[in-house]
Design a protein around this motif. Structure first.
Motif, PDB file in Angstrom:
ATOM      1  N   SER A  25      57.573  36.010  45.624  1.00 26.63           N
ATOM      2  CA  SER A  25      56.140  35.791  45.806  1.00 26.63           C
ATOM      3  C   SER A  25      55.424  37.096  46.143  1.00 26.63           C
ATOM      4  CB  SER A  25      55.907  34.760  46.910  1.00 26.63           C
ATOM      5  OG  SER A  25      54.537  34.568  47.159  1.00 26.63           O
ATOM      6  N   LEU A  26      56.043  37.918  46.991  1.00 26.58           N
ATOM      7  CA  LEU A  26      55.444  39.203  47.355  1.00 26.58           C
ATOM      8  C   LEU A  26      55.361  40.137  46.153  1.00 26.58           C
ATOM      9  CD1 LEU A  26      54.390  41.115  49.559  1.00 26.58           C
ATOM     10  CD2 LEU A  26      56.766  41.783  49.997  1.00 26.58           C
ATOM     11  N   ARG A  27      56.451  40.192  45.366  1.00 28.00           N
ATOM     12  CA  ARG A  27      56.452  41.040  44.179  1.00 28.00           C
ATOM     13  C   ARG A  27      55.386  40.585  43.184  1.00 28.00           C
ATOM     14  NH1 ARG A  27      58.744  43.969  46.935  1.00 28.00           N
ATOM     15  NH2 ARG A  27      60.833  44.887  46.710  1.00 28.00           N
ATOM     16  N   TRP A  28      55.245  39.276  43.000  1.00 29.48           N
ATOM     17  CA  TRP A  28      54.245  38.731  42.076  1.00 29.48           C
ATOM     18  C   TRP A  28      52.832  39.182  42.493  1.00 29.48           C
ATOM     19  CZ3 TRP A  28      54.682  35.107  37.898  1.00 29.48           C
ATOM     20  CH2 TRP A  28      53.460  34.640  37.416  1.00 29.48           C
ATOM     21  N   LYS A  29      52.548  39.073  43.784  1.00 31.28           N
ATOM     22  CA  LYS A  29      51.224  39.452  44.279  1.00 31.28           C
ATOM     23  C   LYS A  29      50.980  40.936  44.096  1.00 31.28           C
ATOM     24  CE  LYS A  29      48.311  39.128  48.401  1.00 31.28           C
ATOM     25  NZ  LYS A  29      48.247  38.689  49.832  1.00 31.28           N
ATOM     26  N   GLU A  30      51.990  41.759  44.400  1.00 31.77           N
ATOM     27  CA  GLU A  30      51.831  43.203  44.276  1.00 31.77           C
ATOM     28  C   GLU A  30      51.621  43.617  42.823  1.00 31.77           C
ATOM     29  OE1 GLU A  30      55.344  44.763  46.014  1.00 31.77           O
ATOM     30  OE2 GLU A  30      54.609  44.605  48.085  1.00 31.77           O
ATOM     31  N   ILE A  31      52.401  43.048  41.915  1.00 32.27           N
ATOM     32  CA  ILE A  31      52.288  43.416  40.507  1.00 32.27           C
ATOM     33  C   ILE A  31      50.963  42.941  39.923  1.00 32.27           C
ATOM     34  CG2 ILE A  31      53.288  43.020  38.210  1.00 32.27           C
ATOM     35  CD1 ILE A  31      56.030  42.908  39.608  1.00 32.27           C
ATOM     36  N   ALA A  32      50.539  41.717  40.300  1.00 33.87           N
ATOM     37  CA  ALA A  32      49.261  41.195  39.802  1.00 33.87           C
ATOM     38  C   ALA A  32      48.097  42.052  40.280  1.00 33.87           C
ATOM     39  CB  ALA A  32      49.093  39.748  40.264  1.00 33.87           C
ATOM     40  N   GLU A  33      48.120  42.467  41.549  1.00 37.23           N
ATOM     41  CA  GLU A  33      47.050  43.312  42.068  1.00 37.23           C
ATOM     42  C   GLU A  33      47.078  44.698  41.429  1.00 37.23           C
ATOM     43  OE1 GLU A  33      47.604  43.299  46.262  1.00 37.23           O
ATOM     44  OE2 GLU A  33      46.669  41.319  46.555  1.00 37.23           O
ATOM     45  N   GLY A  34      48.295  45.221  41.165  1.00 36.58           N
ATOM     46  CA  GLY A  34      48.406  46.527  40.522  1.00 36.58           C
ATOM     47  C   GLY A  34      47.881  46.519  39.101  1.00 36.58           C
ATOM     48  N   ARG A  35      48.192  45.465  38.352  1.00 33.18           N
ATOM     49  CA  ARG A  35      47.701  45.355  36.978  1.00 33.18           C
ATOM     50  C   ARG A  35      46.172  45.219  36.949  1.00 33.18           C
ATOM     51  NH1 ARG A  35      50.840  44.176  32.712  1.00 33.18           N
ATOM     52  NH2 ARG A  35      49.185  42.868  31.824  1.00 33.18           N
ATOM     53  N   GLU A  36      45.663  44.473  37.905  1.00 37.51           N
ATOM     54  CA  GLU A  36      44.216  44.295  37.960  1.00 37.51           C
ATOM     55  C   GLU A  36      43.517  45.611  38.306  1.00 37.51           C
ATOM     56  OE1 GLU A  36      40.894  41.334  40.072  1.00 37.51           O
ATOM     57  OE2 GLU A  36      43.043  41.175  40.568  1.00 37.51           O
ATOM     58  N   ALA A  37      44.125  46.398  39.212  1.00 37.28           N
ATOM     59  CA  ALA A  37      43.538  47.688  39.590  1.00 37.28           C
ATOM     60  C   ALA A  37      43.569  48.681  38.430  1.00 37.28           C
ATOM     61  CB  ALA A  37      44.271  48.274  40.794  1.00 37.28           C
ATOM     62  N   LEU A  38      44.604  48.593  37.568  1.00 33.02           N
ATOM     63  CA  LEU A  38      44.719  49.493  36.426  1.00 33.02           C
ATOM     64  C   LEU A  38      43.939  49.007  35.208  1.00 33.02           C
ATOM     65  CD1 LEU A  38      48.541  50.323  36.638  1.00 33.02           C
ATOM     66  CD2 LEU A  38      46.631  51.822  37.249  1.00 33.02           C
ATOM     67  N   GLY A  39      43.319  47.836  35.344  1.00 37.62           N
ATOM     68  CA  GLY A  39      42.541  47.302  34.237  1.00 37.62           C
ATOM     69  C   GLY A  39      43.383  46.673  33.153  1.00 37.62           C
ATOM     70  N   LEU A  40      44.617  46.262  33.490  1.00 41.39           N
ATOM     71  CA  LEU A  40      45.508  45.672  32.495  1.00 41.39           C
ATOM     72  C   LEU A  40      45.425  44.161  32.460  1.00 41.39           C
ATOM     73  CD1 LEU A  40      48.688  47.863  33.125  1.00 41.39           C
ATOM     74  CD2 LEU A  40      46.970  48.123  31.327  1.00 41.39           C
ATOM     75  N   LYS A  41      44.611  43.598  33.326  1.00 39.53           N
ATOM     76  CA  LYS A  41      44.497  42.141  33.359  1.00 39.53           C
ATOM     77  C   LYS A  41      43.674  41.670  32.175  1.00 39.53           C
ATOM     78  CE  LYS A  41      43.064  38.264  36.270  1.00 39.53           C
ATOM     79  NZ  LYS A  41      42.450  37.852  37.552  1.00 39.53           N
ATOM     80  N   ASN A  42      44.311  40.837  31.357  1.00 38.21           N
ATOM     81  CA  ASN A  42      43.646  40.334  30.159  1.00 38.21           C
ATOM     82  C   ASN A  42      43.319  38.864  30.362  1.00 38.21           C
ATOM     83  OD1 ASN A  42      42.660  39.797  27.657  1.00 38.21           O
ATOM     84  ND2 ASN A  42      44.575  40.184  26.539  1.00 38.21           N
ATOM     85  N   SER A  43      42.051  38.589  30.659  1.00 38.69           N
ATOM     86  CA  SER A  43      41.638  37.216  30.954  1.00 38.69           C
ATOM     87  C   SER A  43      40.761  36.626  29.854  1.00 38.69           C
ATOM     88  CB  SER A  43      40.887  37.164  32.291  1.00 38.69           C
ATOM     89  OG  SER A  43      39.757  38.023  32.242  1.00 38.69           O
ATOM     90  N   SER A  44      40.798  37.239  28.660  1.00 39.61           N
ATOM     91  CA  SER A  44      39.964  36.745  27.568  1.00 39.61           C
ATOM     92  C   SER A  44      40.654  35.570  26.880  1.00 39.61           C
ATOM     93  CB  SER A  44      39.714  37.876  26.557  1.00 39.61           C
ATOM     94  OG  SER A  44      40.947  38.371  26.062  1.00 39.61           O
ATOM     95  N   GLY A  45      40.323  34.390  27.334  1.00 42.70           N
ATOM     96  CA  GLY A  45      40.855  33.196  26.697  1.00 42.70           C
ATOM     97  C   GLY A  45      42.170  32.742  27.285  1.00 42.70           C
ATOM     98  N   PHE A  46      42.594  31.593  26.811  1.00 42.75           N
ATOM     99  CA  PHE A  46      43.814  30.976  27.322  1.00 42.75           C
ATOM    100  C   PHE A  46      45.047  31.798  26.967  1.00 42.75           C
ATOM    101  CE2 PHE A  46      47.348  27.969  26.742  1.00 42.75           C
ATOM    102  CZ  PHE A  46      47.427  27.459  28.032  1.00 42.75           C
TER     103      PHE A  46
END
Length: 281
Positions: free
Chosen positions: A150-171
């Motif tokens: 759970s900790l790793r998931w949160k850290e990686i998700a926050e890191g991707r979001e900070a680097l602009g790698l989060k792709n939320s365009s559509g399902f």
């Protein structure tokens, strides 16, 4: 360093006794007693995250229990007919059986959550390492697997979001982002486990006798708690064999006669056993 609290073996024995009773005696009164006792214990331990997770699972178990009347049509009290087909009645007995099964699962789940605050990985390691060193380290690693993941998931998700790698365009974008986070979290967690295993091997784990930083002393109070747990467990199991604590759903619901001596013994013993939760605060 000595710690002034209940010995880990006492908590383990009490935990096993409570679980055996909950899985053996499925009477709603007994389940309600242990449910209330475990819930109060979690509140006193301030296990807020665990309680929130538990209450989120209640609707799932209730919906799951409602499937029982759809597949089991036993019972004399018909509520209605499924799709107006008289060969598929939905009965009160089948519905109550599903609810009772869900109640048992929820009670056992809450008890496991309560005792996760008592039997920590360090205490289980203290109990089993002298006899089963490899098993004890496996138990500790399993206990820390989900929190670490759970900790790793949160850290990686926050890191991707900070680097602009989060792709939320559509399902499809959300699915792809979740898949990448999942793969990275699994790889990181397994790598951490591998490093831990190699470190323990290099330190000669399991090849020599090791001491513990924290030492627990088995006091007279631990003896009394263990003796009380064993006595109450024996009374409940013996009374159950004699016919107490039984609940019948088919063909009609029968919760038993409270005036029956074996029922009284089981109900009273369950209350006393549940009242022993505060000893582990």
């Amino acid at each position: 360093m000595y710690r002034k609290e209940t010995h880990p073996f006492t908590g383990l024995f009490y935990f096993c006794a409570v679980i055996v009773v909950c899985l053996l005696v499925k009477h709603p009164v007994v389940q309600g007693v242990f449910f209330f006792g475990a819930l109060v214990f979690c509140l006193l331990k301030k296990n807020w995250n665990g309680i929130k997770t538990f209450f989120k699972l209640i609707p799932f178990f209730l919906v799951f229990s409602c499937f029982n009347p759809l597949v089991s049509h036993w019972g004399n009290t018909v509520i209605f007919y499924l799709f107006s087909d008289k060969s598929k009645p939905v009965t009160l007995e089948s519905f109550c059986f599903g609810l009772n099964t869900a109640a048992v699962l929820l009670t056992v789940l809450l008890i496991f959550m309560a005792f996760s605050k008592i039997l920590t990985g360090e205490k289980l390691h203290y109990i089993f390492s002298p006899v089963f060193p490899n098993l004890s380290i496996m138990i500790v690693m399993v206990f820390r697997l989900l929190p670490m993941f759970s900790l790793r998931w949160k850290e990686i998700a926050e890191g991707r979001e900070a680097l602009g790698l989060k792709n939320s365009s559509g399902f499809k974008g959300k699915i792809k982002n979740g898949k990448e986070i999942l793969l990275a979290s699994i790889a990181s967690t397994l790598e951490d486990g591998k490093i831990t295993a190699l470190s323990m091997e290099d330190r000669g784990w399991g090849k020599s006798k090791r001491t513990h930083y924290i030492k627990y002393s088995f006091t007279f109070g631990d003896f009394l708690i263990s003796l009380a747990s064993l006595s109450l467990l024996f009374l409940i199991v013996f009374s159950y064999i004699k016919g107490g604590g039984k609940i019948i759903f088919y063909p009609e619901i029968d919760v038993g006669d409270f005036n029956l001596i074996w029922n009284r013994i089981i109900f009273f013993s369950s209350v006393v056993l549940s009242a022993m939760f505060p000893f582990f605060l």
